[in-house]
Design an enzyme around this catalytic site. Structure first.
Site, short mmCIF file in Angstrom:
data_model
loop_
_atom_site.label_atom_id
_atom_site.label_comp_id
_atom_site.label_asym_id
_atom_site.label_seq_id
_atom_site.Cartn_x
_atom_site.Cartn_y
_atom_site.Cartn_z
N HIS A 188 0.87 -1.20 0.09
CA HIS A 188 -0.04 -0.08 0.04
C HIS A 188 0.85 1.24 0.14
CE1 HIS A 188 -3.97 -2.25 1.42
NE2 HIS A 188 -4.03 -1.86 0.20
N ARG A 295 -8.41 -6.94 -13.64
CA ARG A 295 -8.27 -7.63 -12.50
C ARG A 295 -9.24 -7.08 -11.38
NH1 ARG A 295 -2.90 -6.13 -13.62
NH2 ARG A 295 -1.76 -7.85 -14.54
N GLU A 429 -2.85 -20.17 -18.96
CA GLU A 429 -1.73 -20.20 -18.15
C GLU A 429 -0.79 -21.33 -17.82
OE1 GLU A 429 -3.02 -17.02 -14.98
OE2 GLU A 429 -4.89 -18.29 -15.46
N ASP A 453 2.12 -16.32 -15.15
CA ASP A 453 2.12 -17.77 -14.68
C ASP A 453 2.52 -18.95 -15.52
OD1 ASP A 453 1.21 -17.63 -11.88
OD2 ASP A 453 -0.71 -17.22 -12.57
N CYS A 500 -1.18 -10.70 -22.28
CA CYS A 500 -1.46 -9.73 -21.23
C CYS A 500 -0.46 -9.89 -19.87
CB CYS A 500 -2.87 -9.98 -20.88
SG CYS A 500 -3.45 -11.25 -19.90
#
Length: 553
Positions: A188, A295, A429, A453, A500
């Site tokens: 964060h 996402r 993936e 991935d 992507c």
């Protein structure tokens, strides 16, 4: 002059004097209390004061970075009210007769270790949030006031680590940049720094000493380096670099509004990857052809229960309307045992990367799956919305997905709710998905390749494991062979493929992707214009076949 490499958080250059920031440490001692009720009241009072402080920080963040990122402090408030966190502290006080400081410290360390030991980088980064609220409670209980982080002149902060609450206060203190020895680019703190457009480097391997106070420093956020004690000649060089980078960006703006057409006339789609609502505006500003990967896990994180259909619908509809008819590809919930909230109901797994994640979780929870699908179909009535399913590895998966889709549409129509057409996509993936991509594409409208991935599953290596740095090669021959196989299988059925993952933004690979026949590339919004420039400058027909053959021979 000495240069130290770290992880860049925001691209930019800052020149100023160093201010070393050392957080006051609280020495927590354990002692027995005779009046547990009074000690509990001390804790409850401290908690109320902490929530009040977080509310003030939320207001400050709203002005500095906007509502989406200010929600970080709402999450902190919710963590402060978390049942497991509170009950652990209460138990130590009422049953163990420990003082409140010790109870908070032990509980905070336990939760910190729990997050820190998770496999997922995002969840690891949440350990900093636990430390933030624990420190806040201990400071209040110990009577320590919040430290000022300010300077009389433009300054660069050096610190071991900065909490989100410390970071958001930097904007008021004449601080222009910071470097830390710890921290994560997905924390964060990093998110706030990017929103504040503050050059920052994290994970810098240097020892912070008081002697550094007042020395000149340069932070190069483009290369992720901090230079300490540079001479005038180097300062002048960095100022020229800053001007050049600003000029490059100005030149890139000339590509806004241009089509993604190669020098020999081939059109390519360039989309945006987003993970938070403010990035929809970034996608629009950077002239994305659409959102290739939405996402939407951020809607689920920091909550005590699953978001409702209406909550999801509101977010998806807003994104669709902002994109004004351009496609928005929403990835269904991609969580697993390594990226979970308590309400997911997932057990611990010995190897979560190979466990109940992505579409596997949703197929086990059709109620959650249907809620998200209903929101997606409803949003499609207000724009061009598609859906993308992660971690599909068998044709059986596709059959089960189709069945739930049919049930979802039937239920919406039975209730008379307006819906739109939703194109169906599969995220490639795993090696399994690559090998059967000819079968998968017959049951989908398009394919996307998640190279992040796919690379780690192909090489059987955790890309976040520093021990693998000498072995992990995300652009090896096996990966290119797989990408080429997927493209060829999709084109056989006249359907499109988009990349992507991180490789999509690597402009040194753009020519190769174009020569392989890729239809689209989806990148973070800031990478759209550099990628468009590369595409427009490429003559695909002139790329040597010999160059391509080297990738898979």
């Amino acid at each position: 002059m000495t240069g130290y490499n770290g992880k860049s958080v925001f691209k930019g250059i800052a020149i100023g004097k160093i201010t070393v920031y050392k957080r006051k440490s609280v020495s927590v001692k354990s002692y027995t209390v005779s009046d547990c009720e009074a000690e509990l009241e001390r804790f409850y009072s401290a908690k109320e004061q902490a929530v009040s402080q977080l509310d003030e920080l939320y207001s400050l963040a709203m002005n500095e970075v906007g509502g989406e990122d200010a929600a970080i402090f709402m999450i902190h408030m919710m963590m402060m009210e978390d049942f497991s966190f509170i009950s652990s502290i209460e138990h130590l006080i009422s049953d163990g007769y420990f003082n409140a400081e010790y109870a908070v410290s032990v509980t905070g360390q336990s939760f910190y270790d729990m997050f820190r030991n998770m496999d997922d980088p995002y969840m690891q980064a949440r350990s900093a949030d636990v430390k933030d609220i624990t420190t806040r409670l201990l400071d209040i209980l110990s009577g320590i006031k919040e430290q000022e982080i300010s300077s009389d002149e433009p300054a660069i902060i050096l610190a071991d680590e900065l909490t989100p609450s410390e970071t958001v206060r930097l904007a008021k203190g004449n601080i222009i940049a910071f470097a830390t020895t710890g921290g994560s680019a997905s924390s964060h703190t990093a998110i706030l720094a990017r929103s504040m457009k503050m050059p920052a480097v994290m994970g810098v391997p240097f020892e912070i000493t008081p002697e550094l106070n007042g020395k000149r420093a340069v932070i190069d956020g483009y290369d992720g380096v901090i230079y300490i004690d540079p001479d005038d000649a180097f300062i002048a060089y960095m100022l020229r670099k800053q001007a050049m980078e600003e000029n490059k960006y100005a030149l890139l703006l000339e590509y806004k509004g241009r089509e993604n057409i190669t020098a020999d006339g081939r059109k390519v789609d360039i989309f945006a990857n987003i993970g938070r609502m403010p990035e929809v505006d970034d996608a629009v500003y950077n002239d994305a052809g659409g959102i290739g990967l939405f996402r939407s896990e951020f809607i689920y994180l920091g909550k005590e229960t699953f978001p409702t259909e209406d909550e999801l619908f509101t977010v998806y509809r807003t994104a669709a309307e902002k994109m004004q008819g351009k496609e928005v590809v929403i990835r269904t919930l991609d969580v697993g045992a390594d990226r979970r909230m308590r309400y997911y109901g997932l057990p611990e797994e010995r190897n979560p990367a190979l466990g109940c994640r992505g579409i596997r979780y949703l197929l086990k929870r059709p109620d959650i799956f249907k809620t998200q699908l209903k929101a997606i179909y409803r949003a499609a009535a207000f724009g061009k919305v598609s859906v993308l399913y992660p971690m599909v590895s068998t044709v059986v998966d596709v059959g089960r997905i189709r069945k739930i889709n049919e049930e979802t549409v039937a239920e919406l129509r039975a209730d008379g709710i307006p819906i739109g057409e939703v194109r169906q996509g599969i995220l490639i993936e795993t090696p399994s998905a690559v090998i059967i991509s000819d079968l998968l594409i017959q049951n989908a409208d398009f394919l996307s390749i998640g190279t992040n991935d796919l690379a780690q599953y192909t090489m059987v290596m955790d890309r976040e494991n520093v021990l693998m740095n000498d072995f992990f090669d995300p652009i090896n021959i096996s990966l290119f062979r797989m990408i080429k196989m997927v493209i060829d299988n999709a084109h056989r059925y006249r359907k499109k493929v988009t990349v992507c993952g991180e490789m999509a933004a690597d402009t040194s690979l753009t020519k190769i992707f174009l020569a392989m026949g890729i239809d689209g590339l989806s990148v973070t919004p800031s990478e759209i214009l550099p990628l468009r420039k590369e595409v427009c400058a490429t003559d695909v027909g002139s790329i040597s076949q010999e160059t391509l053959q080297q990738l898979w021979n």
